[in-house]
Write a protein that holds these residues in place. Structure first.
Motif, PDB file in Angstrom:
ATOM      1  N   GLU A 183       4.580   5.604  -5.056  1.00 28.49           N
ATOM      2  CA  GLU A 183       4.947   5.566  -6.474  1.00 28.49           C
ATOM      3  C   GLU A 183       4.027   6.473  -7.271  1.00 28.49           C
ATOM      4  O   GLU A 183       4.434   7.123  -8.223  1.00 28.49           O
ATOM      5  N   ARG A 184       2.782   6.503  -6.841  1.00 21.89           N
ATOM      6  CA  ARG A 184       1.828   7.362  -7.527  1.00 21.89           C
ATOM      7  C   ARG A 184       2.237   8.827  -7.407  1.00 21.89           C
ATOM      8  O   ARG A 184       1.960   9.645  -8.294  1.00 21.89           O
ATOM      9  N   ARG A 225       3.952   1.492  -0.896  1.00 23.27           N
ATOM     10  CA  ARG A 225       4.717   1.581  -2.143  1.00 23.27           C
ATOM     11  C   ARG A 225       3.852   2.167  -3.265  1.00 23.27           C
ATOM     12  O   ARG A 225       4.229   3.142  -3.908  1.00 23.27           O
ATOM     13  N   VAL A 226       2.649   1.594  -3.411  1.00 21.20           N
ATOM     14  CA  VAL A 226       1.786   2.045  -4.506  1.00 21.20           C
ATOM     15  C   VAL A 226       1.453   3.521  -4.358  1.00 21.20           C
ATOM     16  O   VAL A 226       1.525   4.293  -5.308  1.00 21.20           O
ATOM     17  N   LEU A 227       1.126   3.917  -3.142  1.00 23.74           N
ATOM     18  CA  LEU A 227       0.697   5.314  -3.010  1.00 23.74           C
ATOM     19  C   LEU A 227       1.857   6.286  -3.148  1.00 23.74           C
ATOM     20  O   LEU A 227       1.680   7.415  -3.614  1.00 23.74           O
ATOM     21  N   LEU A 246       0.834  -1.203   0.000  1.00 24.64           N
ATOM     22  CA  LEU A 246       0.000   0.000   0.000  1.00 24.64           C
ATOM     23  C   LEU A 246       0.867   1.251   0.000  1.00 24.64           C
ATOM     24  O   LEU A 246       0.672   2.172  -0.798  1.00 24.64           O
ATOM     25  N   ARG A 292       1.309  10.765   2.341  1.00 20.00           N
ATOM     26  CA  ARG A 292       1.697  11.766   1.327  1.00 20.00           C
ATOM     27  C   ARG A 292       2.161  13.052   1.994  1.00 20.00           C
ATOM     28  O   ARG A 292       3.216  13.588   1.690  1.00 20.00           O
ATOM     29  N   PRO A 311      -4.021   7.339   3.287  1.00 19.22           N
ATOM     30  CA  PRO A 311      -3.002   7.628   2.270  1.00 19.22           C
ATOM     31  C   PRO A 311      -2.520   9.076   2.329  1.00 19.22           C
ATOM     32  O   PRO A 311      -1.323   9.348   2.171  1.00 19.22           O
TER      33      PRO A 311
END
Lengths: 136, 573
Positions: free
Chosen positions: A21-22, A17-19, A15, A111, A107
């Motif tokens: 990377e986004r 990583r994906v957020l 989770l 960020r 998330p």
């Protein structure tokens, strides 16, 4: 700069990583403390570590202490913990980390915390001769 | 009738003046009143004889006492009927007696009617004497009335004391100045008061505190000032000798007489258990909510990321979908666990005990946990007799124990499941080589919501109800669960269930299988040396250890013994 995500729970790592990377970050993962330290040692690109506190082999705080021994290189640390705010930490803990992500998190918490660190740029702040650290 | 109104008035005045009236009235029980009547008549009149009968209209007079020598008791039994007739006709009368002239007066209590007859025998019965006897009898009537009322009051008081002692709360009564007057037995038990009531102030005897400090009753009962109008009470606490706090729900109610407060009734309920339940509930809410929110973080996090369809991670969303599916299942498991524990609490868990073959359940659970958690789990069992169990409950128990064993051995150590049986029971042990528990933790580990590590240092998560469920289900199935554990050496949980049929081998001629020769095993089976348990260190003597379980050879010994004492036995396959 690479971000290293350290957590023993695989899907939480994914989770994060994906957020990240986004957001355009490059992210790698470690499933426990020793692995994280090994990765930091071989990969000079790692500039930020997101550390879970509760891990089976070493706690996040133990990993943090080891990271702070590294000379001539500053690694920012975001501590990911159930503790809610700065008031829950000892002074030493507060001084050593660059930020917190409350757990469980949104998330946006992650960020914001990462963006805040990049804005503050602790790497240039800690450039120069290595600090003399007490009681280490 | 021999008394004039004037004579009676004079006699009354004499009684009051000489203090005789007071002498009679100072007695508070009926017997003493009549004794003092006899004493006064004897002393004051110089009578040859004074005699008292108890008497109620419609019954025969009963002789109570006579002054002078015993043989002179009069009248004889034959006279009684006459005596009664005379008494019923009048309150006083002159009568001839074998010992000379007599005068009798009926003692009438104003409310209760005639109660006794007083009689004097005197050589010279004159108006002065009869007036005096009548006056004494009248006075005695009042005194008897008082004595009666007093006796009733005493009875009432005893009754209310009995009620007070049966009240579930501690009751503590003080006078207006705050001095203890009396308390009930519950107060002795719960508040540690001495058994004799009375003496000392509230502060000295109880030393109550609120969270703001000690109660100060210097200017009147502090509890009464704190008293809420809803009569529910105020939370106070008392320091126990061992330093703990005893929580009390207290009320204080004034006793008033025409507006004047003459005392305060305090009631105190020991709410230690309620408090503990409340703390357990809060602990549960804290741990359960954290436990629920970790999976929710993953589910919500991925869901939010997926909502923005313009972005897809490398490798697509499969990782997110998998995580959401797995975490949802985990949430479901946690909720199921909470509901199950609540059903157990409410005694609504449906447990149907029936002969159950637990082999398949054990193989299933060991296999699925070993593969899904990537852990070596051994299963050591040969023939397993049917047990009295509920298949679903037993599955839950084994699931929890294996999950626990895996959870508390974070180093990835092997977990061993072992099954053996004795004459009455089948035992299933789940052993890990993980962190283990200290002896005081061993005692508490089956408590609801309890976990060895406090919430801020917890590494292992969980709601703290798993082992509570395990024990409750085992007990509900008529069995039990025990644990042997030592820090750093791991824990062994042993579930014991009743065999469906109490059994020893039936046919004494059938050769029992030798100890080391076992039937073919399931592919999962691996021989494991008997684990060395640490029952002494864990303070759990008597915990079933594999070494102590009857083996086949012992079973045949039992069978032989049964045969010798003439008990027929049969083999249960």
């Amino acid at each position: 700069m690479r971000i290293l995500v350290v957590d023993d729970q695989e899907d939480l790592r994914s989770l994060l990583r994906v957020l990240l990377e986004r957001e355009g970050h490059e992210v790698i993962e470690a499933s426990h403390g020793r692995m994280a330290l090994a990765m930091v040692e071989v990969d000079p690109e790692i500039g930020l570590v997101i550390l879970d506190v509760q891990m089976p082999d070493m706690t996040g705080w133990e990993v943090l202490r080891s990271l702070r021994f590294i000379q001539n290189r500053y690694i920012a640390v975001l501590m990911c913990t159930v503790k809610a705010g700065p008031g829950d930490f000892t002074t030493a803990e507060r001084l050593d980390v660059d930020g917190y992500i409350p757990k469980p998190f949104d998330p946006s918490d992650v960020r914001d915390a990462v963006a805040e660190i990049i804005r503050r740029d602790p790497w240039s702040e800690h450039l120069g001769p290595p600090r003399i650290r007490e009681d280490r | 009738v021999g008394t004039t109104r004037r004579g009676r008035r004079r006699a009354r005045a004499r009684l009051d003046a000489t203090g005789l009236a007071r002498e009679i009235r100072s007695e508070l029980d009926a017997g003493s009143v009549l004794m003092s009547v006899a004493r006064i008549l004897d002393r004051e009149t110089g009578a040859r004889k004074v005699c008292i009968w108890l008497w109620r209209p419609g019954s025969d007079p009963t002789h109570l006492l006579t002054t002078g020598p015993d043989e002179d008791i009069f009248p004889s039994d034959d006279d009684l009927t006459w005596l009664r007739k005379a008494a019923e006709s009048s309150t006083s009368w002159r009568m001839p007696t074998p010992r000379g002239p007599g005068y009798a007066s009926v003692i009438v209590a104003p409310q209760s009617g005639p109660l006794a007859i007083a009689c004097v025998v005197h050589p010279q019965i004159d108006g002065r004497l009869t007036a005096f006897v009548d006056a004494v009898a009248e006075e005695a009537g009042f005194a008897l009335e008082t004595a009666n009322l007093y006796a009733k009051a005493l009875e009432e008081k005893e009754k209310s004391a009995a009620i007070l002692d049966r009240v579930g709360d501690a009751v503590f009564v003080t006078d207006a100045t705050g001095n203890a007057k009396e308390w009930n037995r519950v107060a002795e038990w719960h508040l540690g008061l001495p058994p004799s009531s009375g003496g000392g102030t509230c502060e000295a005897l109880l030393g109550l505190n609120t969270d703001d400090g000690p109660l100060d009753c210097a200017s009147g009962c502090a509890l009464m000032r704190l008293q809420h109008t809803d009569h529910v009470g105020t939370m106070v606490w008392r320091a126990l000798p061992d330093g703990r706090r005893q929580p009390l729900l207290a009320t204080a109610t004034p006793l008033t007489d025409a507006g004047d407060v003459y005392g305060v009734v305090h009631s105190m309920r020991d709410v230690t258990r309620l408090k503990e339940a409340e703390e357990a509930k809060n602990l549960f809410l804290a741990t359960a909510s954290h436990e629920l929110r970790t999976p929710l973080t993953v589910i919500q996090g991925f869901a939010q990321l997926m909502q923005n369809s313009d972005y897809a991670p490398e490798g697509g969303w499969q990782v997110a979908v998998d995580a959401i599916a797995r975490r949802s299942k985990q949430l479901d498991g946690i909720i199921e666990r909470i509901l199950l524990s609540s059903r157990i609490e409410g005694a609504n868990a449906e447990i149907h005990r029936e002969p159950t073959d637990i082999r398949a359940i054990l193989i299933d659970e060991v296999e699925s946990n070993a593969s899904s958690r990537d852990r070596t789990i051994t299963l050591d069992m040969d023939e397993v007799p049917k047990v009295l169990a509920d298949a679903r409950a037993f599955t839950t128990v084994i699931q929890h124990l294996i999950e626990n064993a895996i959870k508390y051995s974070p180093g990835g150590q092997r977990v061993d499941v072992r099954v053996w049986s004795d004459v009455e029971q089948v035992h299933v042990s789940v052993r890990d080589r993980g962190i283990g528990m200290a002896p005081d933790h061993v005692e508490r580990c089956f408590d609801k919501f309890w976990q060895a590590e406090s919430s801020d240092v917890r590494r292992f998560g969980g709601t703290g109800i798993g082992l509570f469920i395990v024990r409750s289900l085992c007990v509900a199935m008529g069995g039990g669960v025990e644990v042997v554990s030592a820090p750093g050496q791991g824990s062994t949980f042993t579930v014991s269930l009743q065999r469906a049929e109490i059994s020893v081998a039936a046919d004494p001629d059938a050769a029992p299988a030798p100890v080391n020769e076992r039937p073919a095993r399931t592919p999962l089976h691996r021989r494991v040396d008997p684990v060395s348990t640490n029952s002494a260190a864990a303070g759990a003597p008597g915990a079933a250890t594999p070494a102590g379980a009857p083996r086949r050879s012992e079973r045949s010994t039992i069978r032989e013994f049964m045969r010798q004492i003439g008990v027929p036995t049969r083999e249960i396959p």
